[in-house]
Design a protein around this motif. Sequence first.
Motif, PDB file in Angstrom:
ATOM      1  N   LEU A  32       0.732  -1.282   0.011  1.00  0.00           N
ATOM      2  CA  LEU A  32       0.016   0.072  -0.069  1.00  0.00           C
ATOM      3  C   LEU A  32       0.981   1.372  -0.004  1.00  0.00           C
ATOM      4  O   LEU A  32       0.769   2.326  -0.721  1.00  0.00           O
ATOM      5  N   THR A  33       1.958   1.152   0.790  1.00  0.00           N
ATOM      6  CA  THR A  33       2.837   2.375   0.842  1.00  0.00           C
ATOM      7  C   THR A  33       3.520   2.620  -0.317  1.00  0.00           C
ATOM      8  O   THR A  33       3.484   3.767  -1.016  1.00  0.00           O
ATOM      9  N   MET A  34       3.869   1.824  -1.054  1.00  0.00           N
ATOM     10  CA  MET A  34       4.725   1.639  -2.370  1.00  0.00           C
ATOM     11  C   MET A  34       3.441   2.218  -3.441  1.00  0.00           C
ATOM     12  O   MET A  34       3.975   2.998  -4.448  1.00  0.00           O
ATOM     13  N   VAL A  48      13.074   3.160  -3.365  1.00  0.00           N
ATOM     14  CA  VAL A  48      12.774   1.871  -2.754  1.00  0.00           C
ATOM     15  C   VAL A  48      12.645   0.779  -3.728  1.00  0.00           C
ATOM     16  O   VAL A  48      13.339  -0.520  -3.515  1.00  0.00           O
ATOM     17  N   ALA A  49      12.089   0.888  -4.979  1.00  0.00           N
ATOM     18  CA  ALA A  49      12.039  -0.124  -5.765  1.00  0.00           C
ATOM     19  C   ALA A  49      13.406  -0.574  -6.322  1.00  0.00           C
ATOM     20  O   ALA A  49      13.699  -1.692  -6.512  1.00  0.00           O
ATOM     21  N   ASN A  78      12.230   7.200   4.109  1.00  0.00           N
ATOM     22  CA  ASN A  78      12.099   8.249   3.455  1.00  0.00           C
ATOM     23  C   ASN A  78      10.785   8.209   2.781  1.00  0.00           C
ATOM     24  O   ASN A  78      10.121   9.252   2.715  1.00  0.00           O
ATOM     25  N   MET A  79      10.565   7.102   2.270  1.00  0.00           N
ATOM     26  CA  MET A  79       9.382   7.009   1.329  1.00  0.00           C
ATOM     27  C   MET A  79       8.010   7.091   2.343  1.00  0.00           C
ATOM     28  O   MET A  79       7.017   7.910   2.024  1.00  0.00           O
ATOM     29  N   SER A  80       8.058   6.107   3.371  1.00  0.00           N
ATOM     30  CA  SER A  80       7.043   6.589   4.391  1.00  0.00           C
ATOM     31  C   SER A  80       6.619   7.789   4.894  1.00  0.00           C
ATOM     32  O   SER A  80       5.556   8.181   4.932  1.00  0.00           O
ATOM     33  N   VAL A  81       7.656   8.377   5.244  1.00  0.00           N
ATOM     34  CA  VAL A  81       7.918   9.818   5.790  1.00  0.00           C
ATOM     35  C   VAL A  81       7.025  10.799   4.776  1.00  0.00           C
ATOM     36  O   VAL A  81       6.175  11.637   4.988  1.00  0.00           O
TER      37      VAL A  81
END
Length: 100
Positions: A32-34, A48-49, A78-81
């Motif tokens: 979901l985050t991605m 991230v990928a 970093n992506m989640s933030v």
Amino acid sequence: SFVTMLDQCKSVQKLVEECKDDEDCAKASLALTMCLAKVVCPLQQETVATALSDDNFDSNDEKAAEAYNARFEKALENMSVCVNSKSQRAVIAREKYPEA
């Protein structure tokens, strides 16, 4: 773009809502985050990928494994933030401008 994000990620959100155990829920949450990041944080999502696919190191090399894990964890953080920040801004905007 927040509406686009929600629309594109409906099926993944359903996986989060229906997950059964910790491992299943962790995978669904990452998916979901991605998905959300692909819309609102494309640079962080791509990082991230790339980190996920860049695991071609000797698994017996402890230092290489630690370096990979550190890179991946930082990229994921970093992506989640970024996603959380964008989501909070959207909530504030909706509260401030409910008719928009």
